[in-house]
Write a protein that holds these residues in place. Structure first.
Motif, PDB file in Angstrom:
ATOM      1  N   ASP A 103       0.841  -1.188   0.000  1.00 42.97           N
ATOM      2  CA  ASP A 103       0.000   0.000   0.000  1.00 42.97           C
ATOM      3  C   ASP A 103       0.885   1.251   0.000  1.00 42.97           C
ATOM      4  N   PRO A 104       0.847   2.037  -1.066  1.00 43.76           N
ATOM      5  CA  PRO A 104       1.749   3.200  -1.174  1.00 43.76           C
ATOM      6  C   PRO A 104       1.583   4.201  -0.024  1.00 43.76           C
ATOM      7  N   GLU A 105       0.348   4.420   0.406  1.00 53.39           N
ATOM      8  CA  GLU A 105       0.100   5.397   1.472  1.00 53.39           C
ATOM      9  C   GLU A 105       0.729   4.932   2.799  1.00 53.39           C
ATOM     10  N   THR A 106       0.486   3.670   3.168  1.00 57.17           N
ATOM     11  CA  THR A 106       1.050   3.129   4.408  1.00 57.17           C
ATOM     12  C   THR A 106       2.572   3.091   4.342  1.00 57.17           C
ATOM     13  N   THR A 107       3.102   2.710   3.178  1.00 56.91           N
ATOM     14  CA  THR A 107       4.556   2.641   3.023  1.00 56.91           C
ATOM     15  C   THR A 107       5.179   4.029   3.140  1.00 56.91           C
ATOM     16  N   ALA A 108       4.516   5.045   2.565  1.00 55.74           N
ATOM     17  CA  ALA A 108       5.027   6.416   2.672  1.00 55.74           C
ATOM     18  C   ALA A 108       5.021   6.862   4.137  1.00 55.74           C
ATOM     19  N   THR A 109       3.951   6.546   4.874  1.00 57.02           N
ATOM     20  CA  THR A 109       3.888   6.904   6.301  1.00 57.02           C
ATOM     21  C   THR A 109       5.034   6.250   7.064  1.00 57.02           C
ATOM     22  N   LEU A 110       5.263   4.954   6.808  1.00 61.45           N
ATOM     23  CA  LEU A 110       6.358   4.242   7.481  1.00 61.45           C
ATOM     24  C   LEU A 110       7.706   4.891   7.184  1.00 61.45           C
ATOM     25  N   LEU A 111       7.957   5.166   5.919  1.00 62.62           N
ATOM     26  CA  LEU A 111       9.287   5.659   5.545  1.00 62.62           C
ATOM     27  C   LEU A 111       9.518   7.085   6.041  1.00 62.62           C
ATOM     28  N   VAL A 112       8.497   7.937   5.980  1.00 64.60           N
ATOM     29  CA  VAL A 112       8.658   9.305   6.490  1.00 64.60           C
ATOM     30  C   VAL A 112       8.875   9.280   8.006  1.00 64.60           C
ATOM     31  N   THR A 113       8.167   8.379   8.700  1.00 60.53           N
ATOM     32  CA  THR A 113       8.350   8.258  10.154  1.00 60.53           C
ATOM     33  C   THR A 113       9.750   7.739  10.471  1.00 60.53           C
ATOM     34  N   LEU A 114      10.237   6.797   9.651  1.00 61.60           N
ATOM     35  CA  LEU A 114      11.610   6.307   9.827  1.00 61.60           C
ATOM     36  C   LEU A 114      12.624   7.429   9.657  1.00 61.60           C
ATOM     37  N   VAL A 115      12.429   8.274   8.651  1.00 60.98           N
ATOM     38  CA  VAL A 115      13.364   9.386   8.427  1.00 60.98           C
ATOM     39  C   VAL A 115      13.329  10.341   9.625  1.00 60.98           C
ATOM     40  N   ASN A 116      12.131  10.625  10.148  1.00 58.43           N
ATOM     41  CA  ASN A 116      12.017  11.444  11.359  1.00 58.43           C
ATOM     42  C   ASN A 116      12.762  10.807  12.531  1.00 58.43           C
ATOM     43  N   GLY A 117      12.571   9.512  12.708  1.00 56.69           N
ATOM     44  CA  GLY A 117      13.210   8.819  13.820  1.00 56.69           C
ATOM     45  C   GLY A 117      14.726   8.797  13.664  1.00 56.69           C
ATOM     46  N   ALA A 118      15.188   8.637  12.432  1.00 60.98           N
ATOM     47  CA  ALA A 118      16.635   8.621  12.188  1.00 60.98           C
ATOM     48  C   ALA A 118      17.247   9.968  12.545  1.00 60.98           C
ATOM     49  N   SER A 136      16.036  12.169  14.661  1.00 61.63           N
ATOM     50  CA  SER A 136      15.954  12.338  16.110  1.00 61.63           C
ATOM     51  C   SER A 136      17.068  11.564  16.814  1.00 61.63           C
ATOM     52  N   ARG A 137      17.307  10.317  16.370  1.00 59.50           N
ATOM     53  CA  ARG A 137      18.355   9.512  17.013  1.00 59.50           C
ATOM     54  C   ARG A 137      19.737  10.072  16.723  1.00 59.50           C
ATOM     55  N   ARG A 138      19.915  10.583  15.497  1.00 56.50           N
ATOM     56  CA  ARG A 138      21.241  11.103  15.154  1.00 56.50           C
ATOM     57  C   ARG A 138      21.569  12.347  15.969  1.00 56.50           C
ATOM     58  N   VAL A 139      20.564  13.222  16.112  1.00 56.29           N
ATOM     59  CA  VAL A 139      20.827  14.470  16.828  1.00 56.29           C
ATOM     60  C   VAL A 139      20.869  14.249  18.332  1.00 56.29           C
ATOM     61  N   ALA A 140      19.832  13.596  18.868  1.00 55.88           N
ATOM     62  CA  ALA A 140      19.717  13.527  20.323  1.00 55.88           C
ATOM     63  C   ALA A 140      20.662  12.490  20.912  1.00 55.88           C
ATOM     64  N   LEU A 141      20.894  11.413  20.188  1.00 56.80           N
ATOM     65  CA  LEU A 141      21.684  10.324  20.761  1.00 56.80           C
ATOM     66  C   LEU A 141      23.051  10.200  20.106  1.00 56.80           C
ATOM     67  N   ASP A 142      23.275  10.971  19.027  1.00 56.05           N
ATOM     68  CA  ASP A 142      24.534  10.890  18.304  1.00 56.05           C
ATOM     69  C   ASP A 142      24.794   9.431  17.895  1.00 56.05           C
ATOM     70  N   ASP A 143      23.737   8.807  17.423  1.00 58.72           N
ATOM     71  CA  ASP A 143      23.781   7.367  17.227  1.00 58.72           C
ATOM     72  C   ASP A 143      22.933   7.010  16.012  1.00 58.72           C
ATOM     73  N   GLU A 144      23.556   6.690  14.911  1.00 59.74           N
ATOM     74  CA  GLU A 144      22.774   6.296  13.746  1.00 59.74           C
ATOM     75  C   GLU A 144      22.355   4.834  13.853  1.00 59.74           C
ATOM     76  N   ALA A 145      23.136   4.053  14.608  1.00 60.12           N
ATOM     77  CA  ALA A 145      22.755   2.690  14.971  1.00 60.12           C
ATOM     78  C   ALA A 145      22.276   1.867  13.783  1.00 60.12           C
ATOM     79  N   GLY A 146      22.959   2.012  12.636  1.00 62.93           N
ATOM     80  CA  GLY A 146      22.605   1.182  11.490  1.00 62.93           C
ATOM     81  C   GLY A 146      21.292   1.544  10.821  1.00 62.93           C
ATOM     82  N   VAL A 147      20.755   2.727  11.106  1.00 58.27           N
ATOM     83  CA  VAL A 147      19.452   3.095  10.550  1.00 58.27           C
ATOM     84  C   VAL A 147      19.460   3.153   9.014  1.00 58.27           C
ATOM     85  N   PRO A 148      20.434   3.837   8.384  1.00 59.31           N
ATOM     86  CA  PRO A 148      20.393   3.865   6.916  1.00 59.31           C
ATOM     87  C   PRO A 148      20.427   2.461   6.298  1.00 59.31           C
TER      88      PRO A 148
END
Lengths: 195, 195
Positions: free
Chosen positions: A150-165, A167-179
């Motif tokens: 489902d393109p809509e659900t997939t877009a929501t997931l990926l945009v939320t992942l980019v937001n989370g990445a 947040s983790r990079r800035v606040a935790l200085d930790d990319e933790a394999g996200v890309p």
């Protein structure tokens, strides 16, 4: 973000440098005027308030973002989606240093208190969402991606992942394999397994 | 978070209320002492600095988090993972009001400037990561999840999604279907398609 002849562009560059140097919390109009090498009065001639200037700066960043993170519609959907996500996740150093990212995260923390900031920040997500949905829709239609995606659900997931990445990079200085995890998501889950 | 007989617990409740009422940026020891209904001097007897008190408050929140978001090991991995993620995404109102979430996001924006805050915040992610990885590993081993799922990568994706969901909810006041998308991710991608 290169200066040209218009004062507004110069002020945007000065704002960028001032944010990197001082962060958001303690930023003053004087700091920005100093980076611009003009007086605070001259700065106030263009922008009444620090808030107005920062809203204009977010518009300026949005323009740069849509230049950098854009689907050119050229090539297979899978590769285009990977490129789009890599651009969204990993901006070039010249465009957004760790200092600027940190300052923008501070702006984001202000967003709940200010509709103007919230509205500007939401544009980045809406834009990325639409770009992702467009590629995924095309990928499903052309058979590059699984038919049950489902393109809509997939877009929501990926945009939320980019937001989370971010947040983790800035606040935790930790990319933790996200890309890598995002790349694997596209390759393993959107693409039909080999029969 | 209910007060009991120890002063420390009472101070944690007072800090919670003060953060909800005043936010993080302008919070003072006096605000917390006022919520505690004691003097600032009495508060300083327990905590030298606002920073020390807030670090203790993050430890207190972490204990509440690990009580609330925990895999009880009981039942099928798919349902346990859905419950864990729902608990992580959608804390009960009594535990974290929108005001507290906003205040904690402001704390997060301070993290790049302070190793103590960063370390405390990273514990939440590490804990959730380990819980998710444990369930996914068991699900793969028992055949509940697809055999080609990598528990480590999946845990990274899901923890990053939870971070992104929090960031969008606080900064943009926009859940934008994120909990549904996370549920769909587990049901559509981790579970083997019906043959």
């Amino acid at each position: 973000m290169t200066g040209d002849d218009t004062p507004t562009d110069d002020i945007m560059c000065a704002t960028y440098r001032a944010l990197c140097r001082h962060g958001y919390a303690n930023l003053t109009m004087q700091d920005i005027a100093d980076e611009w090498s003009k007086s605070k009065a001259a700065l106030h001639y263009h922008y009444d308030t620090k808030r107005g200037l920062l809203l204009a700066f977010l518009d300026h960043l949005f323009d740069a973002y849509t230049d950098r993170v854009a689907d050119d519609g050229d090539g297979p959907p899978r590769e285009r989606l990977q490129t789009l996500l890599a651009d969204a996740l990993d901006p070039p150093r010249t465009d957004a240093s760790q200092e600027l990212r940190t300052a923008l995260f501070e702006v984001k923390a202000q967003a709940p208190h200010d509709d103007g900031f919230r509205e500007r920040l939401a544009r980045f997500d809406r834009y990325l969402h639409d770009e992702v949905r467009g590629i995924v829709t095309e990928g499903v239609e052309t058979g590059a991606f699984r038919a049950d995606i489902d393109p809509e659900t997939t877009a929501t997931l990926l945009v939320t992942l980019v937001n989370g990445a971010r947040s983790r990079r800035v606040a935790l200085d930790d990319e933790a394999g996200v890309p890598d995890a995002v790349r694997a998501f596209v390759d393993d889950h959107l693409v039909e397994a080999d029969e």
